[in-house]
Structure formats: C-alpha cells, structure tokens
Motif scaffolding. Sequence first.
Motif, PDB file in Angstrom:
ATOM      1  N   ALA A  89       0.827  -1.203   0.000  1.00  0.00           N
ATOM      2  CA  ALA A  89       0.000   0.000   0.000  1.00  0.00           C
ATOM      3  C   ALA A  89       0.861   1.252   0.000  1.00  0.00           C
ATOM      4  CB  ALA A  89      -0.930   0.002   1.212  1.00  0.00           C
ATOM      5  N   PHE A 127       2.312   1.828  -3.428  1.00  0.00           N
ATOM      6  CA  PHE A 127       1.295   2.307  -4.356  1.00  0.00           C
ATOM      7  C   PHE A 127       0.984   3.780  -4.099  1.00  0.00           C
ATOM      8  CE2 PHE A 127      -3.120   3.076  -5.601  1.00  0.00           C
ATOM      9  CZ  PHE A 127      -3.085   2.655  -6.915  1.00  0.00           C
ATOM     10  N   VAL A 128       0.893   4.140  -2.821  1.00  0.00           N
ATOM     11  CA  VAL A 128       0.610   5.539  -2.478  1.00  0.00           C
ATOM     12  C   VAL A 128       1.734   6.446  -2.975  1.00  0.00           C
ATOM     13  CG1 VAL A 128       0.403   7.160  -0.555  1.00  0.00           C
ATOM     14  CG2 VAL A 128      -0.855   5.007  -0.519  1.00  0.00           C
ATOM     15  N   ILE A 164      -6.199   2.427   1.087  1.00  0.00           N
ATOM     16  CA  ILE A 164      -5.675   1.347   0.238  1.00  0.00           C
ATOM     17  C   ILE A 164      -5.439   0.095   1.063  1.00  0.00           C
ATOM     18  CG2 ILE A 164      -3.745   0.640  -1.212  1.00  0.00           C
ATOM     19  CD1 ILE A 164      -5.615   2.597  -2.549  1.00  0.00           C
TER      20      ILE A 164
END
Length: 895
Positions: A788, A791-792, A887
Amino acid sequence: MTTTATLIESTPLVNGKGNRTEHICVVNVGLYRSGTTTLAEAFTKLGLKAYHHFPSLPPHHLKKVLQDPQAAVQEWYSTVGLKEILKLVSEHAYICDGWVALLPFLKLSVLAEIELQAREANLQIKFVSTSRSVDETVKSELQHWVIHDLERRSELSFDERCRLEDDLRNRAIQHQRHVRNLCSLELVKLLPLSNRIQDTWPDILTTITNFEPLRWSKALTDVGVCNPNPSLPIAGILVTMRLQRNDNIEEATSSVKRLLDEIENDQLCRYLLVLGIDADERHSESASMLIQHLNEHIESSPQMHSLHLVTNPPRQLHREPFALCRVWDQMAAEAWTHGADWVVLLGDDVEITCPFHHRAFYRSFLDISNRINVPFGFGCPFWNDITFPGFPTFPCVGKIHYEIFGGLIPEHRRDSFVNQDLDPYLHHLYLKLGAAPCVTVATLRNGVGGSIGSSEARYVRIPAQGWRDFVLEDFRSYVLRFAPEGTPEYITLDVVVPSFRVRLDFLRSICHLKVPARIRTNFIIIIDNIDALLRAARDLTDDCNITIPQAEDILERHLAMSGNVVRIRCNESNLGASASRNRGINESAAEFILNLDDDLIPDEDLLEQYGNKLFHIDDTVAGLVGLVRFPRTPDMPLRHAAVLMSYLTFMFEIAEQENNMYTPAWGVTANILFRRTHIRFDPIYAKTGGGEDVDYSLRVTEACNGGRLLAVPEARVVHPFWPGSVFHLASHFHNWAVGDGALFQRFPEHTYWSFPNLPEMILITFPLCFIWMACWQYFQFIFFSISADFFVDLVCDDYQHRIAMVQGIGKDRVTEKRGNLFYFFAHILANLFILVLECGRLRGHIVRCNFTRGPFRRFDWHIGRLTNAPSNFRKREAHKFCFFVAILSFIWYCA
C-alpha cells in the motif's frame, strides 16, 4: 653647453689632407665588478658621457656568457658586435660592461680591427682594463647575481647553481690571463682597483685623455670606490647542545666543525654564531675546549663574523622539560642585537646539503622585500628539510620580526611555548602575506635529536596549546600592520580528508589538485584504518616489514610527488569520520578548512573556484558549500537510478539548486569549506557518517555570529555511487539514518510532528496485531502495508520530478531517457531505500531512548530556509496517510 667630443682634449692626427680632430672614447674591457662603475662615475663627474649597461639577454645567452664567454662574445661580434661598438664609441666618452667586458676573450686581431674601423670613422679608441683580485671579483659577482636574480633569469639548474662560483672563478682567471697578454702587447692599459685609486689612476688616465692629473684625482676622490652592492647580509646561526660528558668533547667539536664547514661552503656567506650551553656545563672543561676551538676558528675564517655565548637556564631534575623555545628566543635576540639579518636554529646533527644556501635565503628575503615593499629582513622563509618535506622545521626569521615583537616570541605569548610548535607558529605569522616560502633549493637533512652519542630524546615534548587559534590574531594585530596598507593577503586553506578505505587513486586525485598562486594549502589525510594503511604502503614498496610510521612516510612521499604539501596521520584505532576530521582540523592552522571525502574525484580547478569566492567574501560568511555531483550516464544501473529517485542525494547537489530555491543552511562533508572556529565535529554520530555534517554546519554558523553559508556550484567534485549490491546500499542508508537521528535531540527547534510513516505504523500496530492475529496474518499485514505504501508513493509523489532527478541538471544532464519500465522499477527500489532509511532512523531513536522527540516527528532538513516546508510536508503526509489507510483497508478487505 660644451659637447662630449670637445670635453676630451682632441689628439691631432695628420693624414694626407692635413690636420683634423678625432672623437676619443675610452673602452674599458675590465671584467664586471672590477671597478668599471667607479671609473664610469669619475667620467660623469668630469661632465663626460659614460655608458655602463648590460643588454637584456634571453636565459640561454645569459648562461652562455657565464659558462662559455669566448663562444658567446664571438657569436655576438660576428653578427652585430662591431656595429654596436662603433655606435657606442661615437656617442660616449667611456663605455664598459656588457659585451665590451668580454672582448679580451676574442682573438688579438679583433682589438686592432676595432681600432682601425674607428679611425676610418674619425674615432679614436683607448683600451683600458680595470682589475681586482680573482677572489674579490668572484665574491662581488656572486652578490650581483643574487641582487639581480640572475640565477633564476638564466634558468640555472641546481647543479649549475652549485657550480656558479666555480664558473665565475674560471671566467675571471681566463679574463685576467687574456688581459695580461694584451697589456704585454701594449694594446690595453691596466688600472688595478684599490683604496688608493686617486693616487694610482690619474697618471695613466692623463696619458689617454690629456686631462690634468689633479682633475682626475679630485674626480676619483669624490667618487671613491663605487660598489653599488650593499653590505653582505649576516646570518645568525643559533646552536644549542648538551655536552653531557667530558670524554665526549671530541665528538662535540667534530660535529660543530662539520656544521660550520657546511655553512661556509657558500663563499658568499657571512654569519655570526650564537652558542647555547646548559648552565651546569657552562664552566666545564668540555665547554672551555669547545669555546677555544670556536675562537680559533673565527681567527682563521673570514666568513665567521663573531661568536656569542648564551647560558641556557638550569634544570633541577633529570629529563625535566627543556624550554627550547625560550632558549631559542634568547639566542635570537642576542644575534639580532649584534647585527644578524636573519636567524635560524640548527642542531649540531644537521647536515646542510646545499652549497649555496646563503645566496638562496638572501634572494628569498629580497623577493619578499620587493614584492611587499617592506624593508629587507621582513619574513620567515624556511629550509627544505628533506627529512620532513614541506614542514617549516628550520625557519629563518628576519630581523624585522625583532622590531615588530621585541623578540622571537611575542611578549604576550611567552608562556605558551615551551619546546614545541614555535617553528610552525612563526611560519604562519607570515604565511598570509606570502612571506614564508619554502626555499626549495636550500636543502638540509635533520639528524636524530638529543644528546650527542645518544639516540634518546633529550627532553619531554610539550605542545603549545591553542597556537593554531591565536596565530591569526597575532598576524592581524602585529605583522599585517607593518606591511603597507592594501598589501594583498594570501588565503590559507587546508584540505582535510578522513580515509578508511585508503584508495590511492582517489587520494592521488585529491592531493594532486592544482593550488592557485595566492592560496597556501596543506593536504591532511587522516587514516582511520591501520590495516589499509599498511596494505597501501606495501603495494608501493613491496616490503612486508613496514611499521606504521614508515607507512605514513611512504604514503606521504608518494602523494606529495605533485609538489603539494601532504601530511599523513594514522589513528591508533578506528575512531570514525567525525573524530578523524577533528584530528585533521587540529593539525591545521589555516583560516579555512575544506572537508572532502576519500572516495571522490575533484575537478582540477576545485581550489581555484573556492579561492575565487573567498577573495570576495566578508566575515559574515561562515563557509562555502561545493557541488557533489553523482555521475549520470545513459546506461546507468537500476540501483543507481533508484538512489537518485529516492532524493537521498539531494543535499549533495544542493549547491546547484541555490538560485532556484535558497541559500543552503548546511552541506555534506564530502565537499564543504568552513571558516576556522573552536567548533569540532561531534563523535556521537555514526562512525561512517550521518548527521554530523548538519550538526557541524549549524554550530559553526552560530559560532560565526549567525554567519551564512554560500553555494559555489563551480567547486565541483564527482562522487561515484557507493559500491555494492542493493543490499549493501540499503545497509549503508540504514546506518546513515541511525546516526542522523541524533539531530532530533540536538536541534528540537528544527523538528515538527507529522503522521506516522510505515515503520512507525508497523511499530504502533505490533501489540494489537500480536493479540488479535496469528503470526502469518501479521506478516501478511506487513506485506500489505508495504504494498500500500509503495502504491501511495507511486500515485502521490511527483513521478516526473523523480525522473528529472535521474537525468540531472546543468552541464552533466543526460538528455536520453530510459524506458518507462526502467523508471517504474527504479521508483519502487527508491521507495525501498526510503523505507530502509526510515527504519534506521526509528532504530536510532529507540537505541537512544528518544521516545518523546523522535517517533512521529520529522526533521526540517531545509532548516527553515524553504518557506512553509514543514506545513506543506505535513499536509502532503496527511493526504498520503489517509490514502494509505484506505488502500490498506481495501487490500485487507479483498484478502
């Protein structure tokens, strides 16, 4: 006004056309420094026009005139010589020196040819030759060569300078022989130089010029024996020794005699000797015998001016610290008050290996006097001690120092110096005016100190505390005031490099930097790895049995091959970068310290670029931040691109960002220059570095009354990427962050709270997850959190700006772009590096038990220089945190 042609009574000559008057010119073929100037001044006194100049010649011609005068004058005469002589004869009543002095080296028929050509031009030539003894001629010529810097102008090699006296002597002997031959043929009249020339010369000159003897006598009396050279300078030789035992007197006498013989090898040398004898030996039989020998020597040596005795203060205990500096001070005052132009302290174990040392220092003091416009005797040039190259072990302190300070040691510093550090202190007093040069040709070899016949140290060494910090104050308060207003100052800038790896290729590139003319630099390398030092020394010598001091010397001489002054010091154990830099700073007495890492390649003009900036700054500037460039190439490895995309190298290249962002508050120690202060690096940071550069920069600027740092992007070094795999790089960044975490406690005013990052998130959720989840579920949670977070970062961070970091800016920018997949994986790897870094910082907080000022707080690396940086960062982190939670929840829900 009466013309020159009619001032000399004309001689009637009869030819087939009747009587006519000829112009008469006296041509003096005497050798240089033989009284030619005296006779020229006498002609001038009588209102006659005299010529006594030497034409400007290129170096090879000057050398040829010295070493092969016959060939030199023959070449001149066969081209333009006759024409030039006739022109000078037609315009002057007297000519000498220059090429005319070498005419006796030509064939006998040449003088007859010159006379014949002159008669055809209605000119009459009378040849004379002033003369003096060969010894006096050589001595006068040697001084003339020094004063007019002819040794340098004629580009004599060291060996040729050693032979200069012999060449002058040979030329004088040959010239004297040729002149005697010409006199025997009555082609030349001889004028011997003496103190009674007003009695001996007039009768001879009357037969040539028909002036009355009384007029010549009066002119010569008014002129005297002209010698434009000043009196020869006197060197004060200071020697202190411990006789120790009566049966040692022969060795003591022999060593002193050898030293005096080496001093007197320079025939131009005049010196006085100041001998220091310990109080308990002053009236011993050994001392009496030594003094008797020296008195006998002064009677037989025309070079030794005088002998003076100084009694060293008594010592109560055996091996009590010997106050050498105070003895030196006392002996120097004794020498100066008896007429010494400069003084130097020499041990009886010193071997002087330069036969023209006095000429060399004479010229050095003249150079200082001419360049700065100060009286002769100002400055502190030093001997080239081949035992300790580049170190001012034997400074020659000029007599003006006595006028400035009233002694060798300034009165207010008498208690600071016992028996160490006075020599470099004196050197640095004059260094900023360029008045403390190494006289490289004046070489000597320093023997083992101590008592005669003993290899043990004669006294316990006591360093002078703080002299490196107060020498600049003494320079500005005393020495600088003596120099004319507006005298340009030199910059003293030392380069300090801590080295654990001891990579010779990198160290060579640093130590071989070009040092600008107006900068004085020492390269101080602090070795922090004994094994690496010994290994490097063995590679240079193929000798496996090397001690640490020998290894230091081997490496020092190797790195100093470029001509720069290099000092190698090795720590007894691995102390780390901060402690090693501190040792380097403590070794330096420079006004500015340039810190470099040992794994970079500097641009050749690095010191020049720093110097250009230093010459135009004021006291409000605490330091200069140079550019540390990481190399960009089109085929850059993925891990290196990831390092650049992680922003971990941003501060390395901050100097190039100044115009677009702000003036930096700190810079990395890989390439940063600071003004000298009492501040030192704090060893609480990691040995390999991390945070100490920020700490030091902030404390130095505070010590400089809030001084500022300026960026100098032109002062560039290239820092290769750290070697190793992704794992090695991650480990490096982790340890780096463990160290810089100490900044949070040291400078809490530059920290601010923010939302938790991934390591902090994992730490605070660990208890809950341990209670509510199984082990495998917890590891699954960590994996989902990392995913996560990646991805962020991919979505929220400025992806294009990170790509721009890989391409770079300025002249090193890489215009070719790699594929999108390359940048995608580099971005992921960059985030991994950041994660590892944040783990290291959190680990550092835990190890230091910093639970209140560490976790959930961030350090403002811009130190308030970037407007609203903490606020903007916090807002960005709030968005990322919320996005991260969303997320992560989604992934967990889907799983």
